[in-house]
Design a protein around this motif. Structure first.
Motif, mmCIF file in Angstrom:
data_model
loop_
_atom_site.group_PDB
_atom_site.id
_atom_site.type_symbol
_atom_site.label_atom_id
_atom_site.label_comp_id
_atom_site.label_asym_id
_atom_site.label_seq_id
_atom_site.Cartn_x
_atom_site.Cartn_y
_atom_site.Cartn_z
ATOM 1 N N PHE A 79 0.828 -1.085 -0.012
ATOM 2 C CA PHE A 79 0.020 0.007 0.056
ATOM 3 C C PHE A 79 0.886 1.242 0.026
ATOM 4 N N GLY A 80 0.391 2.325 -0.030
ATOM 5 C CA GLY A 80 1.109 3.371 0.011
ATOM 6 C C GLY A 80 0.334 4.947 -0.152
ATOM 7 N N GLY A 81 0.252 5.593 -1.109
ATOM 8 C CA GLY A 81 -0.714 6.940 -1.091
ATOM 9 C C GLY A 81 0.270 8.137 -0.862
ATOM 10 N N ARG A 142 -10.830 -1.719 -6.357
ATOM 11 C CA ARG A 142 -10.292 -3.041 -5.712
ATOM 12 C C ARG A 142 -10.392 -3.097 -4.323
ATOM 13 N N ARG A 143 -10.947 -4.184 -3.400
ATOM 14 C CA ARG A 143 -10.671 -3.876 -1.975
ATOM 15 C C ARG A 143 -10.340 -5.435 -1.678
ATOM 16 N N GLU A 282 -8.114 -12.911 -3.054
ATOM 17 C CA GLU A 282 -7.506 -13.494 -4.217
ATOM 18 C C GLU A 282 -8.131 -12.795 -5.365
ATOM 19 N N ASN A 283 -7.505 -12.661 -6.747
ATOM 20 C CA ASN A 283 -8.238 -12.227 -7.966
ATOM 21 C C ASN A 283 -8.693 -10.722 -7.635
ATOM 22 N N GLU A 284 -7.591 -9.958 -7.198
ATOM 23 C CA GLU A 284 -7.928 -8.362 -6.921
ATOM 24 C C GLU A 284 -9.074 -8.171 -5.966
ATOM 25 N N GLY A 285 -9.076 -9.133 -5.066
ATOM 26 C CA GLY A 285 -10.215 -8.943 -4.061
ATOM 27 C C GLY A 285 -11.648 -9.548 -4.349
ATOM 28 N N CYS A 306 -8.115 -3.136 2.435
ATOM 29 C CA CYS A 306 -7.078 -2.357 1.809
ATOM 30 C C CYS A 306 -7.603 -2.038 0.439
ATOM 31 N N ASP A 307 -7.986 -0.757 0.167
ATOM 32 C CA ASP A 307 -8.716 -0.273 -0.937
ATOM 33 C C ASP A 307 -7.555 0.322 -1.956
ATOM 34 N N PHE A 308 -8.294 0.039 -3.245
ATOM 35 C CA PHE A 308 -7.180 0.646 -4.440
ATOM 36 C C PHE A 308 -8.255 1.369 -5.255
ATOM 37 N N TYR A 309 -7.767 2.515 -5.572
ATOM 38 C CA TYR A 309 -8.615 3.595 -6.487
ATOM 39 C C TYR A 309 -7.745 4.007 -7.838
ATOM 40 N N GLU A 310 -8.509 4.132 -8.714
ATOM 41 C CA GLU A 310 -8.009 4.545 -10.308
ATOM 42 C C GLU A 310 -8.511 5.828 -10.590
ATOM 43 N N LYS A 311 -7.729 6.580 -11.380
ATOM 44 C CA LYS A 311 -8.404 7.699 -12.141
ATOM 45 C C LYS A 311 -7.574 8.030 -13.448
#
Length: 317
Positions: A79-81, A142-143, A282-285, A306-311
């Motif tokens: 993770f990061g951000g 993704r979560r 698995e499989n991107e949540g 743990c969440d993933f966001y896109e733009k």
């Protein structure tokens, strides 16, 4: 809220300033030290940014990598951000995130991926960036599901876990700190090959390097019988979290319930606010490993994500 910020790419001469800010920010984690981010620099192209105020004081860092026109924060990290100081007002975070988007769009980056750092790793609740993502029209894509154990929890581990721990003790299993990363990695590698036909994310040489670089943050706990390691767990330690990064049970270890004993020992000895068992999805949540998740749940585990966001930045190009 008018603020003047300068955004620039990280360069090697910034190393000490970068690391010092990481130690002082609201999201202190050795992941973000340059020596950790760069141990696998042959696999990732760094695109990290430093955000400064008009007096050239650092107000935020954005650890990131780039590949095929896509910037991720950071593709080599869980993770990061955006990293920023304690008590940072939310509008500043909204503004800085928007400036970062513009910066990358001007470099013809067409998409950004943002991996949100779970709150348990922060010195504050620290969800200003989540609101900034919403305000800047990012999309949740993704979560991942994880299990955590709170140090002050009044829950009790399931009877089955405690029974297995008793079996381990009756068979003279000793749970001890160890420096034999080779023995642990060999068990882990064999287990992953046999059960999943994959190799560990980190090679043995990489783990040896990281343990030398971060001796206070990476620790190995082994379960032994007659001096032989039958299982164990590799821990990544941060100020607020004891993260079980890798764990393994050999065939003999399963017979003697070694991993149950190791996990209960880690939970009982932990002095940090949280133990993080890591992902069970698995499989991107999109797929929950129910058996693995239930195993962790029985150690008085609670849910975390743990969440993933896109733009899409194409409109800005």
């Amino acid at each position: 809220m008018k603020q003047d910020f300068r955004i620039r790419k990280y360069v090697a001469s910034d190393r000490n300033k970068w690391d010092n800010f990481v130690d002082e920010c609201m999201q202190p984690h050795f992941f973000f030290h340059r020596s950790f981010m760069e141990y696998h620099k042959d696999r990732f192209t760094d695109a990290s940014l430093i955000i400064e105020d008009k007096n050239e004081n650092i107000v935020a860092l954005f650890p990131s990598s780039i590949a095929n026109g896509v910037v991720s924060s950071h593709a080599g990290l869980t993770f990061g951000g955006l990293l920023y100081k304690r008590r940072t007002f939310v509008q500043k975070v909204i503004t800085v995130l928007g400036l970062i988007e513009t910066y990358y769009a001007n470099l013809s980056v067409h998409k950004m991926i943002y991996k949100v750092m779970p709150y348990i790793y922060k010195s504050e609740q620290g969800e200003e960036d989540l609101y900034a993502l919403y305000m800047n029209n990012w999309k949740l894509v993704r979560r991942d599901f994880s299990t955590i154990v709170k140090k002050d929890s009044t829950l009790v581990s399931d009877r089955s876990r405690r029974k297995n721990n008793t079996i381990a003790l009756q068979n003279q299993i000793e749970v001890l700190p160890s420096e034999d990363i080779t023995a642990f990695w060999n068990l882990l590698n064999q287990n992953l090959k046999d059960r999943h036909h994959v190799n560990p994310t980190h090679s043995l040489e990489e783990l040896q390097l990281l343990m030398r670089l971060f001796p206070d943050n990476i620790k190995l706990i082994g379960g032994f019988k007659d001096g032989e390691m039958l299982g164990g767990a590799l821990l990544f330690l941060t100020p607020y979290v004891c993260k079980i990064q890798y764990s393994v049970n050999s065939l003999k270890g399963r017979e003697f319930k070694v991993l149950d004993a190791v996990f209960l020992s880690i939970i009982n000895d932990n002095q940090r606010p949280y133990v993080d068992f890591g992902h069970s999805s698995e499989n991107e949540g999109k797929f929950l490993n129910e058996g693995l998740s239930k195993f962790k749940f029985y150690f008085k585990g609670e849910a975390s994500v743990c969440d993933f966001y896109e733009k899409d930045l194409s409109a800005n190009l």
